[in-house]
Motif scaffolding. Structure first.
Motif, PDB file in Angstrom:
ATOM      1  N   MET A   1       0.830  -1.204   0.000  1.00  0.00           N
ATOM      2  CA  MET A   1       0.000   0.000   0.000  1.00  0.00           C
ATOM      3  C   MET A   1       0.868   1.259   0.000  1.00  0.00           C
ATOM      4  N   ALA A   2       1.873   1.265   0.824  1.00  0.00           N
ATOM      5  CA  ALA A   2       2.769   2.420   0.885  1.00  0.00           C
ATOM      6  C   ALA A   2       3.507   2.597  -0.433  1.00  0.00           C
ATOM      7  N   GLY A   3       3.903   1.485  -1.050  1.00  0.00           N
ATOM      8  CA  GLY A   3       4.580   1.548  -2.341  1.00  0.00           C
ATOM      9  C   GLY A   3       3.700   2.168  -3.412  1.00  0.00           C
ATOM     10  N   ARG A   4       2.415   1.856  -3.383  1.00  0.00           N
ATOM     11  CA  ARG A   4       1.499   2.423  -4.373  1.00  0.00           C
ATOM     12  C   ARG A   4       1.300   3.917  -4.143  1.00  0.00           C
ATOM     13  N   VAL A   5       1.251   4.316  -2.881  1.00  0.00           N
ATOM     14  CA  VAL A   5       1.158   5.746  -2.589  1.00  0.00           C
ATOM     15  C   VAL A   5       2.376   6.484  -3.159  1.00  0.00           C
ATOM     16  N   LEU A   6       3.553   5.902  -2.970  1.00  0.00           N
ATOM     17  CA  LEU A   6       4.770   6.525  -3.497  1.00  0.00           C
ATOM     18  C   LEU A   6       4.727   6.633  -5.025  1.00  0.00           C
ATOM     19  N   ASN A   7       4.209   5.587  -5.669  1.00  0.00           N
ATOM     20  CA  ASN A   7       4.173   5.578  -7.132  1.00  0.00           C
ATOM     21  C   ASN A   7       3.107   6.508  -7.700  1.00  0.00           C
ATOM     22  N   GLN A   8       2.121   6.858  -6.892  1.00  0.00           N
ATOM     23  CA  GLN A   8       0.991   7.661  -7.373  1.00  0.00           C
ATOM     24  C   GLN A   8       0.940   9.046  -6.732  1.00  0.00           C
ATOM     25  N   GLN A   9       2.090   9.585  -6.410  1.00  0.00           N
ATOM     26  CA  GLN A   9       2.112  10.883  -5.717  1.00  0.00           C
ATOM     27  C   GLN A   9       1.412  11.986  -6.507  1.00  0.00           C
ATOM     28  N   GLN A  10       1.682  12.093  -7.799  1.00  0.00           N
ATOM     29  CA  GLN A  10       1.098  13.172  -8.589  1.00  0.00           C
ATOM     30  C   GLN A  10      -0.417  13.042  -8.715  1.00  0.00           C
ATOM     31  N   PRO A  11      -0.967  11.879  -9.056  1.00  0.00           N
ATOM     32  CA  PRO A  11      -2.427  11.754  -9.095  1.00  0.00           C
ATOM     33  C   PRO A  11      -3.082  12.026  -7.734  1.00  0.00           C
ATOM     34  N   ILE A  12      -2.430  11.586  -6.658  1.00  0.00           N
ATOM     35  CA  ILE A  12      -2.984  11.839  -5.320  1.00  0.00           C
ATOM     36  C   ILE A  12      -3.003  13.336  -5.038  1.00  0.00           C
ATOM     37  N   ARG A  13      -1.905  13.998  -5.376  1.00  0.00           N
ATOM     38  CA  ARG A  13      -1.814  15.440  -5.142  1.00  0.00           C
ATOM     39  C   ARG A  13      -2.890  16.179  -5.953  1.00  0.00           C
ATOM     40  N   ALA A  14      -3.060  15.791  -7.229  1.00  0.00           N
ATOM     41  CA  ALA A  14      -4.043  16.443  -8.086  1.00  0.00           C
ATOM     42  C   ALA A  14      -5.465  16.232  -7.552  1.00  0.00           C
ATOM     43  N   THR A  15      -5.738  15.010  -7.096  1.00  0.00           N
ATOM     44  CA  THR A  15      -7.074  14.709  -6.576  1.00  0.00           C
ATOM     45  C   THR A  15      -7.366  15.505  -5.309  1.00  0.00           C
ATOM     46  N   LEU A  16      -6.394  15.561  -4.392  1.00  0.00           N
ATOM     47  CA  LEU A  16      -6.586  16.313  -3.145  1.00  0.00           C
ATOM     48  C   LEU A  16      -6.766  17.814  -3.426  1.00  0.00           C
ATOM     49  N   MET A  17      -6.042  18.327  -4.386  1.00  0.00           N
ATOM     50  CA  MET A  17      -6.194  19.741  -4.730  1.00  0.00           C
ATOM     51  C   MET A  17      -7.574  20.006  -5.311  1.00  0.00           C
ATOM     52  N   GLU A  18      -8.042  19.076  -6.157  1.00  0.00           N
ATOM     53  CA  GLU A  18      -9.372  19.231  -6.752  1.00  0.00           C
ATOM     54  C   GLU A  18     -10.457  19.195  -5.682  1.00  0.00           C
ATOM     55  N   LEU A  19     -10.231  18.376  -4.661  1.00  0.00           N
ATOM     56  CA  LEU A  19     -11.204  18.265  -3.558  1.00  0.00           C
ATOM     57  C   LEU A  19     -10.985  19.340  -2.497  1.00  0.00           C
ATOM     58  N   LYS A  20      -9.996  20.211  -2.747  1.00  0.00           N
ATOM     59  CA  LYS A  20      -9.649  21.255  -1.774  1.00  0.00           C
ATOM     60  C   LYS A  20      -9.265  20.655  -0.420  1.00  0.00           C
ATOM     61  N   LYS A  21      -8.511  19.537  -0.507  1.00  0.00           N
ATOM     62  CA  LYS A  21      -8.014  18.855   0.697  1.00  0.00           C
ATOM     63  C   LYS A  21      -6.490  18.749   0.641  1.00  0.00           C
ATOM     64  N   GLY A  22      -5.858  19.760   0.089  1.00  0.00           N
ATOM     65  CA  GLY A  22      -4.420  19.724  -0.101  1.00  0.00           C
ATOM     66  C   GLY A  22      -3.629  19.525   1.177  1.00  0.00           C
ATOM     67  N   GLU A  23      -4.237  19.906   2.321  1.00  0.00           N
ATOM     68  CA  GLU A  23      -3.519  19.751   3.590  1.00  0.00           C
ATOM     69  C   GLU A  23      -3.334  18.287   3.987  1.00  0.00           C
ATOM     70  N   LEU A  24      -4.064  17.392   3.321  1.00  0.00           N
ATOM     71  CA  LEU A  24      -3.925  15.961   3.619  1.00  0.00           C
ATOM     72  C   LEU A  24      -2.730  15.330   2.892  1.00  0.00           C
ATOM     73  N   MET A  25      -2.155  16.072   1.972  1.00  0.00           N
ATOM     74  CA  MET A  25      -1.019  15.536   1.207  1.00  0.00           C
ATOM     75  C   MET A  25       0.188  15.371   2.123  1.00  0.00           C
ATOM     76  N   PRO A  26       0.801  14.169   2.149  1.00  0.00           N
ATOM     77  CA  PRO A  26       2.013  13.977   2.958  1.00  0.00           C
ATOM     78  C   PRO A  26       3.110  14.932   2.545  1.00  0.00           C
ATOM     79  N   THR A  27       3.926  15.313   3.505  1.00  0.00           N
ATOM     80  CA  THR A  27       5.050  16.207   3.231  1.00  0.00           C
ATOM     81  C   THR A  27       6.180  15.427   2.566  1.00  0.00           C
ATOM     82  N   ASP A  28       7.171  16.167   2.052  1.00  0.00           N
ATOM     83  CA  ASP A  28       8.336  15.512   1.447  1.00  0.00           C
ATOM     84  C   ASP A  28       9.049  14.629   2.467  1.00  0.00           C
ATOM     85  N   GLY A  29       9.118  15.113   3.715  1.00  0.00           N
ATOM     86  CA  GLY A  29       9.757  14.316   4.757  1.00  0.00           C
ATOM     87  C   GLY A  29       9.001  13.026   5.032  1.00  0.00           C
TER      88      GLY A  29
END
Length: 240
Positions: free
Chosen positions: A1-29
């Motif tokens: 599951m964690a590996g898939r999150v890493l591989n799908q960072q851009q789609p996850i970021r785009a989806t969260l921004m579209e939903l106005k939930k950008g604060e849920l995006m994990p940080t670089d750290g």
């Protein structure tokens, strides 16, 4: 599951921004920590999948796998960050507390009676001797004193049955454990003969012959199918 999150960072970021939930995006750290955790967990994924088997033997691989996990995969290195060190230490504490007493004895016997792992390089010489002696005692305990067997150990050659194609999962297990077992001739274990006890004498003779066998990468099911007639008493314990 964690590996898939890493591989799908851009789609996850785009989806969260579209939903106005950008604060849920994990940080670089946090993504960096995920990368470290995935690296730690990857071998366990392979091991779990390979152990979830029905068509090949897995019980004899548990002790070698545990040794490999504790001494290789969970070994703390200077490159590990604080989270990884904490994770490895917690996993080490948990896994090192598994399989003690009777369970460990059974697992060591299973590994010993698997011709791939019988050299047991992760055990002390006296521990190997104890396993060989315990197997002989088990044979004596399970064999009626009145039973007589002929020692055919040196009078037959092994059958030349072609090796079956190895299932992928079993192949993965052998790749993981390739540095645990080394194809060499194993010797040194001494099991005392007792001429007054025919089952014990026969078991000791079989054990001495088995210890001289070279380790192999053959499936234990196939190995014992070919060699059961040479080790009629040992093969019964291996089947158990």
């Amino acid at each position: 599951m964690a590996g898939r999150v890493l591989n799908q960072q851009q789609p996850i970021r785009a989806t969260l921004m579209e939903l106005k939930k950008g604060e849920l995006m994990p940080t670089d750290g946090e993504f960096k920590t995920l990368e470290h955790l995935v690296k730690v967990m990857k071998p366990f994924v392979d091991i779990t999948e390979a152990l979830g088997a029905e068509k090949w033997v897995t019980v004899s691989t548990l002790t070698p796998l545990l040794y490999k996990i504790l001494n290789v995969y969970l070994k703390v290195s200077s490159d590990d960050d604080r989270v990884v060190v904490s994770m490895k230490e917690a996993m080490y504490r948990d896994l090192s507390g598994q399989y003690h007493g009777t369970q460990r004895v059974v697992l060591n016997k299973a590994a010993f009676l698997d011709a791939r792992f019988k050299s047991l390089p992760f055990l002390k010489p006296e521990e190997k001797d104890d396993i060989a002696t315990a197997i002989v005692e088990e044979i004596v305990r399970l064999t009626p004193v009145s039973q007589r067997t002929n020692d055919d150990t040196d009078s037959h050659d092994t059958c030349t049955t072609p090796k079956p194609k190895r299932p992928r999962g079993e192949h993965v297990l052998l790749e993981i454990l390739s540095d645990v077992f080394i194809p060499t001739t194993t010797g040194g274990n001494e099991v005392l003969d007792d001429n007054s006890d025919p089952p014990r004498l026969q078991a000791s003779l079989e054990m001495k012959a088995y210890l001289k066998e070279e380790t192999t990468d053959d499936s234990p099911l196939q190995w014992w199918k070919r060699n059961a007639f040479r080790y009629p008493l040992l093969s019964k314990i291996a089947r158990r």
